[in-house]
Scaffold this motif. Sequence first.
Motif, PDB file in Angstrom:
ATOM      1  N   LYS A  23       0.838  -1.200   0.000  1.00  0.00           N
ATOM      2  CA  LYS A  23       0.000   0.000   0.000  1.00  0.00           C
ATOM      3  C   LYS A  23       0.878   1.257   0.000  1.00  0.00           C
ATOM      4  O   LYS A  23       0.633   2.192  -0.764  1.00  0.00           O
ATOM      5  N   LYS A  24       1.916   1.265   0.828  1.00  0.00           N
ATOM      6  CA  LYS A  24       2.822   2.412   0.873  1.00  0.00           C
ATOM      7  C   LYS A  24       3.569   2.564  -0.443  1.00  0.00           C
ATOM      8  O   LYS A  24       3.748   3.675  -0.932  1.00  0.00           O
ATOM      9  N   ALA A  25       3.996   1.468  -1.023  1.00  0.00           N
ATOM     10  CA  ALA A  25       4.703   1.517  -2.309  1.00  0.00           C
ATOM     11  C   ALA A  25       3.793   2.087  -3.393  1.00  0.00           C
ATOM     12  O   ALA A  25       4.235   2.877  -4.232  1.00  0.00           O
ATOM     13  N   GLN A  26       2.527   1.714  -3.376  1.00  0.00           N
ATOM     14  CA  GLN A  26       1.569   2.239  -4.347  1.00  0.00           C
ATOM     15  C   GLN A  26       1.377   3.741  -4.129  1.00  0.00           C
ATOM     16  O   GLN A  26       1.304   4.505  -5.094  1.00  0.00           O
ATOM     17  N   GLN A  27       1.325   4.176  -2.883  1.00  0.00           N
ATOM     18  CA  GLN A  27       1.190   5.601  -2.581  1.00  0.00           C
ATOM     19  C   GLN A  27       2.414   6.365  -3.087  1.00  0.00           C
ATOM     20  O   GLN A  27       2.289   7.455  -3.644  1.00  0.00           O
ATOM     21  N   VAL A  28       3.590   5.789  -2.908  1.00  0.00           N
ATOM     22  CA  VAL A  28       4.813   6.427  -3.392  1.00  0.00           C
ATOM     23  C   VAL A  28       4.788   6.513  -4.917  1.00  0.00           C
ATOM     24  O   VAL A  28       5.140   7.541  -5.497  1.00  0.00           O
ATOM     25  N   LEU A  35       4.542  14.102  -8.668  1.00  0.00           N
ATOM     26  CA  LEU A  35       5.774  14.875  -8.566  1.00  0.00           C
ATOM     27  C   LEU A  35       6.363  15.135  -9.947  1.00  0.00           C
ATOM     28  O   LEU A  35       6.812  16.245 -10.235  1.00  0.00           O
ATOM     29  N   GLN A  36       6.372  14.143 -10.811  1.00  0.00           N
ATOM     30  CA  GLN A  36       6.897  14.319 -12.167  1.00  0.00           C
ATOM     31  C   GLN A  36       6.132  15.413 -12.899  1.00  0.00           C
ATOM     32  O   GLN A  36       6.721  16.273 -13.554  1.00  0.00           O
ATOM     33  N   GLU A  37       4.813  15.397 -12.775  1.00  0.00           N
ATOM     34  CA  GLU A  37       3.990  16.428 -13.416  1.00  0.00           C
ATOM     35  C   GLU A  37       4.299  17.807 -12.834  1.00  0.00           C
ATOM     36  O   GLU A  37       4.381  18.795 -13.565  1.00  0.00           O
ATOM     37  N   THR A  98      16.346  20.391  -5.910  1.00  0.00           N
ATOM     38  CA  THR A  98      14.888  20.401  -5.755  1.00  0.00           C
ATOM     39  C   THR A  98      14.320  19.007  -5.975  1.00  0.00           C
ATOM     40  O   THR A  98      13.496  18.528  -5.188  1.00  0.00           O
ATOM     41  N   MET A  99      14.767  18.341  -7.043  1.00  0.00           N
ATOM     42  CA  MET A  99      14.296  16.992  -7.346  1.00  0.00           C
ATOM     43  C   MET A  99      14.634  16.033  -6.201  1.00  0.00           C
ATOM     44  O   MET A  99      13.799  15.237  -5.774  1.00  0.00           O
ATOM     45  N   ARG A 100      15.857  16.120  -5.692  1.00  0.00           N
ATOM     46  CA  ARG A 100      16.294  15.235  -4.604  1.00  0.00           C
ATOM     47  C   ARG A 100      15.455  15.475  -3.340  1.00  0.00           C
ATOM     48  O   ARG A 100      14.982  14.530  -2.708  1.00  0.00           O
ATOM     49  N   MET A 103      11.927  14.038  -3.778  1.00  0.00           N
ATOM     50  CA  MET A 103      11.912  12.575  -3.732  1.00  0.00           C
ATOM     51  C   MET A 103      12.122  12.075  -2.306  1.00  0.00           C
ATOM     52  O   MET A 103      11.498  11.102  -1.888  1.00  0.00           O
ATOM     53  N   GLU A 104      12.993  12.742  -1.553  1.00  0.00           N
ATOM     54  CA  GLU A 104      13.200  12.348  -0.154  1.00  0.00           C
ATOM     55  C   GLU A 104      11.928  12.549   0.652  1.00  0.00           C
ATOM     56  O   GLU A 104      11.567  11.705   1.470  1.00  0.00           O
ATOM     57  N   ASP A 105      11.218  13.660   0.413  1.00  0.00           N
ATOM     58  CA  ASP A 105       9.944  13.895   1.093  1.00  0.00           C
ATOM     59  C   ASP A 105       8.946  12.798   0.747  1.00  0.00           C
ATOM     60  O   ASP A 105       8.217  12.311   1.605  1.00  0.00           O
ATOM     61  N   LEU A 106       8.933  12.404  -0.511  1.00  0.00           N
ATOM     62  CA  LEU A 106       7.984  11.404  -0.989  1.00  0.00           C
ATOM     63  C   LEU A 106       8.234  10.035  -0.380  1.00  0.00           C
ATOM     64  O   LEU A 106       7.304   9.311  -0.036  1.00  0.00           O
TER      65      LEU A 106
END
Length: 115
Positions: A23-28, A35-37, A98-100, A103-106
């Motif tokens: 479930k967490k992996a799907q949320q990520v 995030l990409q968008e 910014t990207m890093r 992604m860390e937040d995500l």
Amino acid sequence: MTGKGQGFGFGLGKMKELAEAFKKAQQVQEGAKRLQEELEQMEIQGESGGGLVKVIVSGNQEPKRVEISPDALGEGAEVLSDLVTVAMKDAYNKSTATMRERMEDLTSGLELPGF
């Protein structure tokens, strides 16, 4: 002969942990798509020469535009080339950071059992 209820060695607790991990992996994964968008729409500015040259890139480092001050044109081709290069590096470094960070937040809450 195996005893009753032993199955494959997974208890209900392990199955629940595994289901939570999926479930967490799907949320990520969903968050990564958003995030990409978001990164595609961002404008990150690098500059040099105190703002004489500005390079704007998206959050995923796609070049968007270059702004050159008329004052920079009088500096000559070699200096202008250096200013553009420095501004490009600045924009690249800012977009990478910014990207890093995003992604860390995500992925900060993702804990997979057994890893």
